[in-house]
Design a protein around this motif. Sequence first.
Motif, PDB file in Angstrom:
ATOM      1  N   ASP A 241     -35.420  10.638 -20.565  1.00 16.00           N
ATOM      2  CA  ASP A 241     -36.493  11.468 -19.607  1.00 16.00           C
ATOM      3  C   ASP A 241     -36.760  11.546 -18.045  1.00 16.00           C
TER       4      ASP A 241
ATOM      5  N   ILE B 152     -29.223  20.637 -20.018  1.00 17.92           N
ATOM      6  CA  ILE B 152     -30.326  19.930 -18.694  1.00 17.92           C
ATOM      7  C   ILE B 152     -31.236  20.789 -18.337  1.00 17.92           C
TER       8      ILE B 152
ATOM      9  N   ALA C 127     -46.390  16.720 -18.571  1.00 18.13           N
ATOM     10  CA  ALA C 127     -45.640  17.226 -18.251  1.00 18.13           C
ATOM     11  C   ALA C 127     -45.569  17.600 -16.559  1.00 18.13           C
TER      12      ALA C 127
HETATM   13  C1  BT5 Z   1     -34.737  16.631 -24.383  1.00 17.63           C
HETATM   14  O1  BT5 Z   1     -35.409  16.356 -25.221  1.00 17.63           O
HETATM   15  O2  BT5 Z   1     -36.121  16.038 -22.929  1.00 17.63           O
HETATM   16  C2  BT5 Z   1     -34.031  17.495 -23.948  1.00 17.63           C
HETATM   17  C3  BT5 Z   1     -34.945  18.758 -23.246  1.00 17.63           C
HETATM   18  C4  BT5 Z   1     -33.129  19.428 -22.716  1.00 17.63           C
HETATM   19  C5  BT5 Z   1     -33.782  20.985 -22.219  1.00 17.63           C
HETATM   20  C6  BT5 Z   1     -32.404  21.606 -21.950  1.00 17.63           C
HETATM   21  S1  BT5 Z   1     -32.905  22.798 -21.017  1.00 17.63           S
HETATM   22  C7  BT5 Z   1     -31.017  23.814 -21.140  1.00 17.63           C
HETATM   23  C8  BT5 Z   1     -30.382  23.244 -22.855  1.00 17.63           C
HETATM   24  N1  BT5 Z   1     -30.610  23.633 -23.717  1.00 17.63           N
HETATM   25  C9  BT5 Z   1     -31.688  23.482 -24.635  1.00 17.63           C
HETATM   26  O3  BT5 Z   1     -31.604  24.118 -25.838  1.00 17.63           O
HETATM   27  N2  BT5 Z   1     -32.402  22.141 -24.335  1.00 17.63           N
HETATM   28  C10 BT5 Z   1     -31.175  21.921 -23.044  1.00 17.63           C
HETATM   29  P1  BT5 Z   1     -37.015  14.941 -26.102  1.00 17.63           P
HETATM   30  O4  BT5 Z   1     -36.287  13.305 -24.977  1.00 17.63           O
HETATM   31  O5  BT5 Z   1     -36.758  15.803 -27.681  1.00 17.63           O
HETATM   32  O6  BT5 Z   1     -38.024  15.729 -25.194  1.00 17.63           O
HETATM   33  C11 BT5 Z   1     -38.561  16.967 -26.053  1.00 17.63           C
HETATM   34  C12 BT5 Z   1     -40.069  16.566 -25.293  1.00 17.63           C
HETATM   35  O7  BT5 Z   1     -40.359  16.541 -24.360  1.00 17.63           O
HETATM   36  C13 BT5 Z   1     -40.732  17.798 -26.197  1.00 17.63           C
HETATM   37  O8  BT5 Z   1     -40.982  16.634 -27.651  1.00 17.63           O
HETATM   38  C14 BT5 Z   1     -42.109  18.270 -25.871  1.00 17.63           C
HETATM   39  O9  BT5 Z   1     -43.069  16.488 -25.898  1.00 17.63           O
HETATM   40  C15 BT5 Z   1     -41.809  17.655 -24.680  1.00 17.63           C
HETATM   41  N3  BT5 Z   1     -40.969  18.698 -23.339  1.00 17.63           N
HETATM   42  C16 BT5 Z   1     -40.627  20.296 -23.923  1.00 17.63           C
HETATM   43  N4  BT5 Z   1     -40.921  21.205 -22.850  1.00 17.63           N
HETATM   44  C17 BT5 Z   1     -40.980  19.804 -21.985  1.00 17.63           C
HETATM   45  C18 BT5 Z   1     -40.919  21.448 -20.429  1.00 17.63           C
HETATM   46  N5  BT5 Z   1     -40.855  22.125 -20.339  1.00 17.63           N
HETATM   47  N6  BT5 Z   1     -41.378  19.308 -20.057  1.00 17.63           N
HETATM   48  C19 BT5 Z   1     -41.654  18.648 -20.080  1.00 17.63           C
HETATM   49  N7  BT5 Z   1     -41.757  18.070 -21.271  1.00 17.63           N
HETATM   50  C20 BT5 Z   1     -41.761  18.645 -22.182  1.00 17.63           C
END
Ligand code: BT5
Length: 321
Positions: free
Chosen positions: A181, A205, A224
């Motif tokens: 994070d 990312i 967020a």
């Molecule tokens: C992450 O997972 O934080 C990894 C995110 C990676 C996203 C990138 S975008 C480009 C690439 N393509 C993809 O499909 N993914 C990568 P994790 O630690 O599991 O956190 C997910 C959790 O973050 C969710 O369960 C929500 O609670 C929260 N979340 C979801 N969308 C969010 C956002 N836009 N901003 C902040 N928190 C978010």
Amino acid sequence: MTDGTTAILDALHHQASGYLTLAELQQRAGLSASRVADGLAELQQRGYQIEVNPHFGCRLVETPDQLTADGIRALLAARVIGREIQVFAETTSTNDVVARLARTATPEGITVFAEAQTAGRGRRGRVWHSPRGTGLWFSVLLRPPWPLEAHTRLTIAAGSAVARTIRQCTQLDARVKWPNDVTVQGRKVAGVLTEAGPGYAILGIGVNVNTTAAAFPAELREQATSLRLASGRGQDRVELAARLLAALDAEYARAQADFDAVAAAWAERCDTLGQQLVVTMGTRRVEGLAHALDGDGALLLRKDNGQIERICGGDIVVERT
Ligand code: BT5
């Protein structure tokens, strides 16, 4: 975009302040007067605001809030990460696009952005919200020289590079939280998803850049944030993308030469070390003090009995309250 427009953009971007005369522009872009005129017209049509003054020359006033591969490339020296850039209007997940490339002979460094993802994901199948045109959602194909179990190094290096770039571009105090994070003002602003297979790793990312509160689903609004929400100012996503790729490239090179240096820089801005944590590892539950990273980027937890437990990126971590 044609080579001509890329060369013009390149020249305009490198003129950090003031005007570039038309003669200088022709010379730097290596184009004739008529091709420069055509190129400027094409760029203006694409939403680039370019002031053309008969006395002083021209000046780039504003780039459109639209990601383009050429726009990013114009700001980036050729390196490993971003060596080749693709931008999709929409895709399921940029990690899926790169996974397909990974199974071909594509060399590392290719970077895929999407303006919107219909199935953006986090770890363990969680959803990553990727509203159109508001953030940077991208994935990089890498072929690191270390074994699969050391891939958490990429997550650490990437989180650290993203946080540093945010600090430099916005003056916000961006911090990292193990494993993946990036937070600002205690809220998640970016996340990293590293997925790996034989001979490759995909570094995904997501950074919330110009996202408004209304664009976040209700359940995320408290946890967020975006760079715009936190700083009160919108960001040029093209420029931020280029700076992120340059920082990621440098940190990836450093991770290969000296991961301890990467881990030390990460630890300086980290909110996890020193915390009391509860970790679920499959059916086991472990409590302890987050003590340090090991050489693979795993978290070392010191239990109350003094034993050290090694926690991997896939385990579930909760702060003990
Ligand atoms: C992450 O997972 O934080 C990894 C995110 C990676 C996203 C990138 S975008 C480009 C690439 N393509 C993809 O499909 N993914 C990568 P994790 O630690 O599991 O956190 C997910 C959790 O973050 C969710 O369960 C929500 O609670 C929260 N979340 C979801 N969308 C969010 C956002 N836009 N901003 C902040 N928190 C978010």
